[in-house]
Scaffold this active site. Structure first.
Site, short mmCIF file in Angstrom:
data_model
loop_
_atom_site.label_atom_id
_atom_site.label_comp_id
_atom_site.label_asym_id
_atom_site.label_seq_id
_atom_site.Cartn_x
_atom_site.Cartn_y
_atom_site.Cartn_z
N GLY A 41 0.81 -1.18 0.00
CA GLY A 41 0.05 -0.05 0.16
C GLY A 41 0.89 1.34 -0.08
O GLY A 41 2.12 1.35 -0.31
N HIS A 65 -37.72 4.89 -15.09
CA HIS A 65 -38.48 6.50 -14.88
C HIS A 65 -39.21 6.45 -13.40
O HIS A 65 -39.93 5.55 -13.25
CB HIS A 65 -39.29 6.78 -15.83
CG HIS A 65 -39.83 8.19 -15.73
ND1 HIS A 65 -39.15 9.33 -15.80
CD2 HIS A 65 -41.14 8.49 -15.37
CE1 HIS A 65 -40.08 10.25 -15.59
NE2 HIS A 65 -41.37 9.89 -15.29
C1 FAD Z 1 -8.50 9.39 3.15
C2 FAD Z 1 -8.48 8.46 2.05
C3 FAD Z 1 -9.80 8.24 1.43
C4 FAD Z 1 -9.78 7.20 0.50
N1 FAD Z 1 -11.09 6.96 -0.23
C5 FAD Z 1 -11.08 6.06 -1.34
C6 FAD Z 1 -12.34 5.99 -1.85
O1 FAD Z 1 -13.54 6.60 -1.36
N2 FAD Z 1 -12.17 4.93 -2.74
C7 FAD Z 1 -11.22 4.13 -3.28
O2 FAD Z 1 -11.42 3.63 -4.21
N3 FAD Z 1 -10.18 4.76 -2.69
C8 FAD Z 1 -10.13 5.44 -1.40
N4 FAD Z 1 -8.78 5.66 -0.93
C9 FAD Z 1 -7.47 5.05 -1.46
C10 FAD Z 1 -7.67 3.66 -1.07
O3 FAD Z 1 -7.74 3.77 0.45
C11 FAD Z 1 -6.18 2.96 -1.18
O4 FAD Z 1 -6.26 3.04 -2.79
C12 FAD Z 1 -6.35 1.58 -1.04
O5 FAD Z 1 -6.37 1.40 0.30
C13 FAD Z 1 -5.11 0.84 -1.43
O6 FAD Z 1 -4.98 -0.45 -0.83
P1 FAD Z 1 -3.68 -1.32 -0.90
O7 FAD Z 1 -4.17 -2.80 -0.41
O8 FAD Z 1 -2.96 -1.16 -2.19
O9 FAD Z 1 -3.02 -0.62 -0.01
P2 FAD Z 1 -3.34 -0.23 1.76
O10 FAD Z 1 -4.85 -0.02 1.78
O11 FAD Z 1 -2.39 0.90 2.03
O12 FAD Z 1 -2.92 -1.62 2.69
C14 FAD Z 1 -1.55 -2.22 2.68
C15 FAD Z 1 -1.26 -2.65 4.01
O13 FAD Z 1 -0.13 -3.44 3.97
C16 FAD Z 1 0.59 -3.06 5.18
N5 FAD Z 1 1.97 -3.37 5.22
C17 FAD Z 1 2.84 -2.50 4.62
N6 FAD Z 1 4.18 -3.10 4.46
C18 FAD Z 1 3.90 -4.34 5.34
C19 FAD Z 1 4.62 -5.34 5.37
N7 FAD Z 1 6.16 -5.37 5.02
N8 FAD Z 1 4.36 -6.63 5.90
C20 FAD Z 1 3.00 -6.53 6.31
N9 FAD Z 1 2.06 -5.73 6.00
C21 FAD Z 1 2.67 -4.44 5.39
C22 FAD Z 1 0.03 -1.89 5.73
O14 FAD Z 1 0.42 -1.51 6.93
C23 FAD Z 1 -1.52 -1.63 5.15
O15 FAD Z 1 -2.32 -2.52 6.24
C24 FAD Z 1 -8.66 6.63 0.05
C25 FAD Z 1 -7.64 6.98 0.69
C26 FAD Z 1 -7.43 7.90 1.62
C27 FAD Z 1 -6.19 8.06 2.41
#
Ligand code: FAD
Ligand code: NAD
EC number: 1.8.1.4
Length: 543
Positions: free
Chosen positions: A206, A523
């Site tokens: 992430g 509609h």
């Molecule tokens: C305020 C806000 C509002 C948002 N609203 C929306 C929305 O309405 N709609 C939408 O589509 N998107 C939204 N987003 C974007 C969305 O949150 C992200 O695109 C999404 O969370 C990405 O998912 P991910 O699984 O790639 O990463 P993340 O959700 O960041 O998850 C990654 C996880 O991996 C963990 N991690 C990292 N390194 C390691 C490691 N070495 N070992 C184990 N765990 C690890 C992290 O701690 C985290 O828990 C929003 C973002 C923010 C900040």
């Protein structure tokens, strides 16, 4: 040994061995807490009996078929799909099941938007009067703590659901951070030091907020979305640095709760990544009618935290081009919403020969990790999904990429069509889009030699929107005149986030405007805004 350069590694894609090892857990439908406990016990049993530090000769000798590092929506989506394919699956959750979206992103922010949106509506006595309802706007009160608790409780509930689904489906959850060791197929639990093997490894770490140089964040008076989502206070005057998705959604929350907002945007326009025509409408509906002012073309070059009620936050701004100091603001709080950066540091990427670019991991369209962004080679059996690869920083994109990676792991070639992934900004009214902006479409059409068509629908003549007293907004469909295929759609108006789905499906399926114009829309619904645009594209008029 470096992953990317060895010719002796097993093939990147092959059908993994299935196993019944998790069958008892697949049958489990118990409550989340007891189910999680049973998962951990189960996991310990596996962990203590089957550690292998060299590349096993056959797939069944690996501890897992798939190990996923990171359990945000990307990792979670990948894990569930892997179990549906009967792959023995582990996720390294880093004590953060749900990741950004559930704990610090989509979910709590939508809860804040829902509650604050209700406050705005109930205080809008003129609007309510037009529907025949009298309210005393001053009598509408909210509790900051209550709204903050709504967001927190919702996040916890969704997180609990996610944990239960992992357990219910037999995914092994390792609580600690997972790091690559540098040896193929290995992931180390950083907390315990235990090393696990998996045939395939999916990286899903992430992203985290980007804080520009010179900005000091204390997460109290100067905060990123991480701090803002806890709604520690409602400042009288808050400066929001950055007018992208986060800045815009929070300006909606803050103004509904009574704050004044000043946007500080580095580029020349507010909402610079949005379609220009939509951004202009958004400026009319979401900025000008509200207690919001803005500075564009300036960087927040130095931000110093304050003390609530005692010392203001100071924000020095410099001209984005000349870099000369232009102004210093003193405000109650400052939210930093200047984008996000990948959370890929210290996870052993260098050990496997991967060079990142600003932290982003290069992948091909199958989500296979490449050694670099320029002509990189495929790193066998390593995949990267979600925000960390930078293809599209959206929750549903991360999850779709996770499912796609698993499909490829199973030997069924798959690529996510990112042009068909919709997005929405959940302001009041909402903004939504699929495909490129009109400006980008014009360039694309000229480059590829086709003619761009454009058709619009309006909320102004829509019975449902007018019944709600919400006739502001527009939808535009951009299409290829030769093929009739929809290239992009941009909407601003009531429930735009829901209206975009039909359009995204059309882009994904290659549906033409001729076909869409003959499809029947209910509609009276807001979907008739799209009906008007589809019919307009082929010269038909809608009723
Ligand atoms: C305020 C806000 C509002 C948002 N609203 C929306 C929305 O309405 N709609 C939408 O589509 N998107 C939204 N987003 C974007 C969305 O949150 C992200 O695109 C999404 O969370 C990405 O998912 P991910 O699984 O790639 O990463 P993340 O959700 O960041 O998850 C990654 C996880 O991996 C963990 N991690 C990292 N390194 C390691 C490691 N070495 N070992 C184990 N765990 C690890 C992290 O701690 C985290 O828990 C929003 C973002 C923010 C900040
Ligand atoms: N509803 C949603 O889908 C949703 C909601 C929130 C966040 N997100 C995701 O989270 C990501 C991050 O959102 P975001 O709003 O932080 O980023 P963003 O990239 O959307 O916007 C950041 C803005 O900050 C400006 N900026 C950068 N540095 C600056 C500086 N020093 N001074 C002034 N302005 C500066 C940029 O020009 C840009 O307009 C987005 O990529 C988005 O996909 C999605």
């Amino acid at each position: 040994m470096k992953f990317g350069v060895s010719a002796t590694l097993v093939a990147a894609v092959s059908l993994p061995t299935t196993t019944l090892a998790f069958a008892p857990l697949l049958l489990s439908t118990s409550s989340s807490s007891s189910a999680i406990a049973s998962s951990r016990a189960h996991y310990s049993r596996i962990a203590s009996t089957s550690l292998s530090l060299s590349t096993p000769a056959d797939d069944s000798a690996f501890d897992f078929d798939v190990a996923i590092i990171g359990c945000g929506v990307g990792g979670h989506g990948a894990a569930l799909h892997a179990r549906a394919q009967s792959l023995r699956t582990a996720v390294f959750a880093g004590n953060d099941v749900g990741g950004t979206c559930v704990n610090r992103g989509c979910v709590p922010s939508k809860a804040l938007l829902a509650a604050s949106g209700r406050v705005r509506e109930m205080r809008d006595s003129a609007h309510l009067e037009s529907l025949g309802i009298q309210v005393d706007a001053d009598a509408v009160q909210y509790s900051r703590e209550g709204i903050a608790a709504h967001a927190k409780n919702l996040a916890n509930r969704v997180k609990g659901n996610l944990e239960a689904s992992l357990v219910g489906l037999g995914v092994s959850v390792v609580e600690g951070r997972g790091v690559l060791t540098g040896k193929p197929h290995q992931v180390k639990d950083e907390t315990t030091g235990k090393v696990y093997t998996a045939k395939d490894i999916i990286l899903a770490p992430g992203s985290i907020p980007f804080v520009p140089p010179g900005v000091t964040v204390d997460e109290k008076t100067v905060y990123t979305s991480d701090g803002a989502l806890e709604l520690p206070f409602v400042p009288e005057w808050v400066a929001i640095v950055g007018s992208g998705y986060i800045g815009l959604e929070f300006s909606d929350v803050y103004t509904a709760l009574g704050s004044e907002v000043t946007f500080i945007e580095a580029l020349d326009n507010l909402m610079p990544t949005f379609d220009r025509e939509i951004a202009k409408q958004a400026e009319r509906l979401l900025i000008r009618d509200r207690p919001i002012d803005y500075r564009t073309g300036v960087f927040a070059s130095e931000v110093t935290p304050g003390i609530p009620g005692e010392k203001p936050v100071t924000i020095k701004m410099i001209d984005a081009k000349t870099k000369e100091h232009v102004e210093t603001l003193e405000v109650d709080a400052c939210m930093v919403a200047t984008g996000r950066v990948p959370n890929t540091a210290n996870m052993g990427l260098e050990e496997i020969g991967v060079a990142t670019q600003r932290g982003f991991v290069a992948v091909n369209e199958k989500m296979q990790v490449l050694t670099s962004h320029e002509d990189g080679q495929v790193v066998p059996n390593v995949w990267c999904i979600g925000d960390a690869n930078g293809k599209m920083m959206l929750a549903h994109a991360a999850s779709a990429q996770g499912i796609s990676a698993v499909e490829n792991i199973c030997g069924r070639a798959h690529a996510v069509n990112h042009d068909a992934v919709p997005a929405a900004c959940f302001t009041h009214p909402e903004i939504s889009m699929v495909g490129p902006t009109e400006e980008q479409c014009v360039e694309k059409a000229a480059k590829e030699g086709w003619t761009l068509g454009k058709s619009q629908g309006s909320f102004r003549a829509n019975s449902k929107a007018l019944a709600e007293g919400e006739g502001n907004g527009m939808a535009k469909v951009l299409f290829n005149k030769e093929t009739g295929k929809v290239v992009a759609v941009h909407i601003i108006g009531l429930h735009a986030a829901d209206l975009i789905q039909e359009c995204a499906n059309a882009v994904a399926a290659g549906t033409t405007v001729q076909e869409l114009s003959m499809m029947v829309h209910t509609h009276p619904t807001l979907s008739e805004v799209m009906d008007e645009a589809f019919k307009g594209a082929v010269g038909m008029s809608s009723h």
